[in-house]
Design a protein around this motif. Structure first.
Motif, mmCIF file in Angstrom:
data_model
loop_
_atom_site.group_PDB
_atom_site.id
_atom_site.type_symbol
_atom_site.label_atom_id
_atom_site.label_comp_id
_atom_site.label_asym_id
_atom_site.label_seq_id
_atom_site.Cartn_x
_atom_site.Cartn_y
_atom_site.Cartn_z
ATOM 1 N N LEU A 170 -3.735 33.815 7.381
ATOM 2 C CA LEU A 170 -4.940 34.214 8.123
ATOM 3 C C LEU A 170 -4.619 34.429 9.589
ATOM 4 O O LEU A 170 -5.511 34.479 10.442
ATOM 5 C CB LEU A 170 -6.005 33.120 7.957
ATOM 6 C CG LEU A 170 -6.362 32.878 6.490
ATOM 7 C CD1 LEU A 170 -6.980 31.502 6.284
ATOM 8 C CD2 LEU A 170 -7.289 33.975 5.994
ATOM 9 N N GLY A 171 -3.313 34.495 9.902
ATOM 10 C CA GLY A 171 -2.887 34.737 11.283
ATOM 11 C C GLY A 171 -3.148 33.559 12.201
ATOM 12 O O GLY A 171 -3.290 33.721 13.404
ATOM 13 N N MET A 172 -3.196 32.353 11.629
ATOM 14 C CA MET A 172 -3.489 31.169 12.454
ATOM 15 C C MET A 172 -2.372 30.147 12.364
ATOM 16 O O MET A 172 -1.646 30.098 11.369
ATOM 17 C CB MET A 172 -4.754 30.482 11.940
ATOM 18 C CG MET A 172 -6.032 31.144 12.344
ATOM 19 S SD MET A 172 -7.388 30.088 11.815
ATOM 20 C CE MET A 172 -7.201 28.709 12.953
ATOM 21 N N ARG A 173 -2.313 29.297 13.392
ATOM 22 C CA ARG A 173 -1.363 28.190 13.378
ATOM 23 C C ARG A 173 -1.936 27.048 14.212
ATOM 24 O O ARG A 173 -2.440 27.274 15.310
ATOM 25 C CB ARG A 173 -0.031 28.658 13.963
ATOM 26 C CG ARG A 173 1.018 27.598 13.950
ATOM 27 C CD ARG A 173 2.418 28.090 14.305
ATOM 28 N NE ARG A 173 3.318 26.964 14.136
ATOM 29 C CZ ARG A 173 3.816 26.583 12.984
ATOM 30 N NH1 ARG A 173 3.548 27.266 11.883
ATOM 31 N NH2 ARG A 173 4.592 25.523 12.893
ATOM 32 N N LEU A 174 -1.878 25.822 13.703
ATOM 33 C CA LEU A 174 -2.346 24.655 14.453
ATOM 34 C C LEU A 174 -1.130 23.870 14.949
ATOM 35 O O LEU A 174 -0.088 23.859 14.279
ATOM 36 C CB LEU A 174 -3.194 23.744 13.549
ATOM 37 C CG LEU A 174 -4.527 24.313 13.066
ATOM 38 C CD1 LEU A 174 -5.147 23.396 12.014
ATOM 39 C CD2 LEU A 174 -5.475 24.498 14.247
ATOM 40 N N PRO A 175 -1.262 23.179 16.104
ATOM 41 C CA PRO A 175 -0.127 22.383 16.603
ATOM 42 C C PRO A 175 -0.020 21.052 15.850
ATOM 43 O O PRO A 175 -0.283 19.983 16.391
ATOM 44 C CB PRO A 175 -0.461 22.182 18.089
ATOM 45 C CG PRO A 175 -1.955 22.211 18.138
ATOM 46 C CD PRO A 175 -2.412 23.131 17.029
ATOM 47 N N LEU A 176 0.338 21.122 14.586
ATOM 48 C CA LEU A 176 0.460 19.927 13.738
ATOM 49 C C LEU A 176 1.907 19.450 13.734
ATOM 50 O O LEU A 176 2.826 20.264 13.803
ATOM 51 C CB LEU A 176 0.040 20.250 12.296
ATOM 52 C CG LEU A 176 -1.375 20.800 12.121
ATOM 53 C CD1 LEU A 176 -1.599 21.224 10.677
ATOM 54 C CD2 LEU A 176 -2.405 19.762 12.554
ATOM 55 N N ARG A 177 2.082 18.138 13.626
ATOM 56 C CA ARG A 177 3.436 17.588 13.535
ATOM 57 C C ARG A 177 3.507 16.792 12.235
ATOM 58 O O ARG A 177 2.698 15.887 12.010
ATOM 59 C CB ARG A 177 3.695 16.686 14.740
ATOM 60 C CG ARG A 177 5.087 16.197 14.825
ATOM 61 C CD ARG A 177 5.392 15.664 16.230
ATOM 62 N NE ARG A 177 6.629 14.912 16.178
ATOM 63 C CZ ARG A 177 6.702 13.587 16.137
ATOM 64 N NH1 ARG A 177 5.615 12.854 16.201
ATOM 65 N NH2 ARG A 177 7.874 12.989 16.044
ATOM 66 N N VAL A 178 4.448 17.161 11.382
ATOM 67 C CA VAL A 178 4.597 16.473 10.093
ATOM 68 C C VAL A 178 5.733 15.461 10.219
ATOM 69 O O VAL A 178 6.842 15.808 10.628
ATOM 70 C CB VAL A 178 4.906 17.485 8.966
ATOM 71 C CG1 VAL A 178 5.161 16.759 7.645
ATOM 72 C CG2 VAL A 178 3.750 18.473 8.824
#
Ligand SMILES: Cc1cc2nc3c(=O)[nH]c(=O)nc-3n(C[C@H](O)[C@H](O)[C@H](O)COP(=O)(O)OP(=O)(O)OC[C@H]3O[C@@H](n4cnc5c(N)ncnc54)[C@H](O)[C@@H]3O)c2cc1C
Length: 388
Positions: free
Chosen positions: A213-221
């Motif tokens: 969907l052209g999105m990215r969140l600043p998540l850390r796994v």
């Protein structure tokens, strides 16, 4: 083979299995759940005997939400005819000057009208002689805290979703998502499905799904772990005699009475190294285990014994540790939920809220703190604070 559904849930871990369940209560056979691995797999965040559930939280909003979490669990317990929450009481304890101030917890419970006790070190030692609380330590005891039986809860949500008519497919990875003309094409396992509403509950794989969907969140796994210990004093750690506990300092540790294995469980919160959900190993982190053992040697030494096993598991951390629970601004027909490494206790409630957002476009619960467009989630390299 049916390909057209009103609702699709992407990911059937803790939150997604609950979403499929709550959707199916209202939409029955119009619900499709898609899971890339087998149902109940151990590659994600939700599969162990126990997770802490508690009303004790650092903001009044979380405390209010936690009250509803207990109600949601009680609903699925009734529907499934199975116990999924075990109240053991919970102790949050720390030195007087701790990295995670107990005052924010007591203040939040005061604001939300939740009873608790403030205990000094002598009272902690009197109630639980196995806890070697030095005189600088104090704590909060809340009797409703306890264990959310995670593996059992997931299985109950899945079983009951099917009983209410949902179709749940395992071994079916979602490979593409195309919203168009009020509908969403979802390619999964080589088949093209279509729905009107999509819930993304993909845990550590969230950005993989949002990419479409052209999105990215600043998540850390991160790869986290918990260890079960074969203490020779197991009877002293039985539920009823020993609470769930959290050490509210940096590093932060937490643990459980004996449940599911023949010894108590403990681990460090957010003590793991960054990883990738696809290429991760299941190898325990020896240094992290060493930190947990050193903590137990100092404060709860009788919990120690030979390691039964160490279980690794993923956290999907937002920078502020708050959940993501929202409809996508550009595609309100798509809803996203991310648990921030403390979301299991809320799993059934989150499934209910996700289902309400999908069906009604709104929920009665206050999910304002979990907006996907909040400022910190717009930053590429946001400052992080996991000590909440
Ligand atoms: C060691 C540890 C201890 C924890 N302790 C607590 C605790 O005490 N209390 C608490 O409240 N919380 C705790 N948590 C956090 C809590 O477990 C998580 O917040 C919660 O389980 C998150 O569930 P989820 O559904 O978001 O993720 P998951 O359960 O990982 O589910 C995501 C699912 O999506 C599937 N998926 C992803 N992408 C796709 C795709 N493209 N196609 C199909 N399927 C896909 C994945 O395979 C997975 O099954 C702990 C977590 C860990 C690791």
């Amino acid at each position: 083979m049916r390909r057209d559904y009103e609702y699709i849930v992407l990911g059937l871990g803790g939150w997604g299995s609950a979403a499929a369940y709550w959707l199916s209560r209202r939409a029955g056979a119009d619900v499709l759940g898609l899971e890339q691995y087998e149902l109940g797999h151990v590659r994600g965040e939700s599969q162990d005997h126990s997770r802490i559930i508690r009303l004790s939280y650092h903001t009044p909003e979380y405390v209010e939400l936690a009250k509803h979490a207990y109600r949601a669990w009680a609903d699925i317990e009734r529907d499934a005819g199975q116990q999924l929450v075990l109240r053991t009481g919970g102790l949050d304890f720390a030195p007087r000057e701790s990295a995670i101030p107990l005052a924010s917890y007591s203040g939040s419970m005061d604001a939300a009208g939740v009873p608790y006790e403030h205990l000094d070190a002598a009272e902690i030692r009197r109630r639980w002689p196995v806890i070697k609380a030095t005189d600088d330590i104090h704590g909060l005891f809340q009797p409703e805290s306890g264990i959310a039986m995670a593996a059992r809860g997931n299985a109950a949500h899945l079983r009951m979703a099917r009983e209410h008519g949902a179709t749940l497919l395992d071994g079916t990875p979602v490979e593409a998502i195309h919203p168009r003309d009020g509908e969403i094409d979802v390619a999964a396992g080589g088949v093209m499905y279509r729905c009107r509403r999509l819930i993304i509950a993909a845990g550590a794989w969230t950005n993989g799904a949002l990419t479409h969907l052209g999105m990215r969140l600043p998540l850390r796994v991160t790869k986290e772990q918990v260890t079960y210990f074969a203490t020779p004093h197991a009877a002293e750690f039985e539920p009823g005699r020993f609470p769930v506990w959290i050490w509210m300092d940096d590093p932060c540790f937490y643990g459980f009475p004996v449940f599911g294995e023949p010894g108590p469980k403990a681990g460090q919160d957010a003590g793991g190294l960054e990883t990738d959900p696809v290429t991760r190993t299941f190898e325990p982190d020896r240094a992290a285990l060493g930190r947990t053992i050193a903590f137990l040697e100092q404060y709860i030494p009788r919990a120690l014994g030979p390691t039964i096993y160490t279980k690794t598991c993923l956290y999907t951390l937002t920078p502020d540790r708050d959940f993501v629970l929202d409809r996508l601004p550009a595609h309100p027909e798509i809803t996203v939920g991310v648990g921030g490494g403390h979301g299991y206790k809320f799993a059934s409630l989150m499934g209910q809220i996700l289902s309400e957002l999908a069906i009604d476009g709104r929920t009665e619960r206050n999910i304002e703190p979990f907006r996907i467009d909040r400022a910190i989630l717009q930053l590429e390299n946001p400052p992080v604070n996991y000590m909440v």
